[in-house]
Write a protein that holds these residues in place. Sequence first.
Motif, PDB file in Angstrom:
ATOM      1  N   UNK A  36       0.853  -1.197   0.000  1.00 52.07           N
ATOM      2  CA  UNK A  36       0.000   0.000   0.000  1.00 52.07           C
ATOM      3  C   UNK A  36       0.886   1.243   0.000  1.00 52.07           C
ATOM      4  N   UNK A  37       0.632   2.133  -0.934  1.00 50.96           N
ATOM      5  CA  UNK A  37       1.417   3.357  -1.006  1.00 50.96           C
ATOM      6  C   UNK A  37       0.923   4.325   0.065  1.00 50.96           C
ATOM      7  N   UNK A  38       1.850   4.755   0.908  1.00 45.89           N
ATOM      8  CA  UNK A  38       1.439   5.677   1.964  1.00 45.89           C
ATOM      9  C   UNK A  38       1.317   7.074   1.395  1.00 45.89           C
ATOM     10  N   UNK A  54      10.130   4.107  -0.855  1.00 48.65           N
ATOM     11  CA  UNK A  54      10.872   3.824  -2.075  1.00 48.65           C
ATOM     12  C   UNK A  54      11.140   5.100  -2.876  1.00 48.65           C
ATOM     13  N   UNK A  55      10.078   5.849  -3.132  1.00 45.58           N
ATOM     14  CA  UNK A  55      10.208   6.939  -4.095  1.00 45.58           C
ATOM     15  C   UNK A  55      10.177   8.326  -3.480  1.00 45.58           C
ATOM     16  N   UNK A  84      12.644  12.089   0.626  1.00 43.39           N
ATOM     17  CA  UNK A  84      12.783  13.434   1.208  1.00 43.39           C
ATOM     18  C   UNK A  84      11.528  13.822   1.983  1.00 43.39           C
ATOM     19  N   UNK A  85      10.381  13.547   1.390  1.00 35.54           N
ATOM     20  CA  UNK A  85       9.114  13.856   2.057  1.00 35.54           C
ATOM     21  C   UNK A  85       9.007  13.077   3.369  1.00 35.54           C
ATOM     22  N   UNK A  86       9.449  11.825   3.297  1.00 39.37           N
ATOM     23  CA  UNK A  86       9.356  10.976   4.469  1.00 39.37           C
ATOM     24  C   UNK A  86      10.281  11.455   5.590  1.00 39.37           C
ATOM     25  N   UNK A  87      11.483  11.859   5.197  1.00 42.70           N
ATOM     26  CA  UNK A  87      12.420  12.409   6.180  1.00 42.70           C
ATOM     27  C   UNK A  87      11.829  13.648   6.836  1.00 42.70           C
TER      28      UNK A  87
END
Length: 168
Positions: free
Chosen positions: A1-3, A68-69, A72-75
């Motif tokens: 599932x893409x978060x 995966x993609x 930066x947003x996740x950081x």
Amino acid sequence: EVEKIRIKITSLGLIESRITSDETIQQLFVECRLNNFLAEETPLSLPKPTGGQRIHYNYSTVINVDKEDNHAEREYLKSILLKPDLPADSLKFTVVSDPPEDEQDLECEDIGFAFVSLKEIFQRQRDLIEQDIDVFDSQDASAVIGKLTVTVEALHALRSVHEEYKND
């Protein structure tokens, strides 16, 4: 599932202010920005609402924050959750005046700002659904010029980021 973080800009209403009385401000669109990463804007600019009416954008967008993609947003989400001193206004909505067709020498002008804190969504453990948020005057941050109705669904993604990093 893409978060993902799902954002919807439903509608905008203005209260009496310099904005409502300014003849040069006729068409408005709304931009949404996640920190410095990503700016999305409503594809339409709509006529400025008058006398208690609202204009309806019903615009939805999705910010993917999978590992995966979208590292930066996740950081950035991680930093929101882990750094208490980071400013909480992580989602910024800007109401922008779009010059009329016949006045193309005029610039687009930011007339108001509204904020949603992703940190607060996480702390309260609930998404914002069709919530009215204050729009502050771009020239006077203490003056409210209207209300923007937004949905921000981010809790699932924030929980996932939190799970992943709390053991670091």
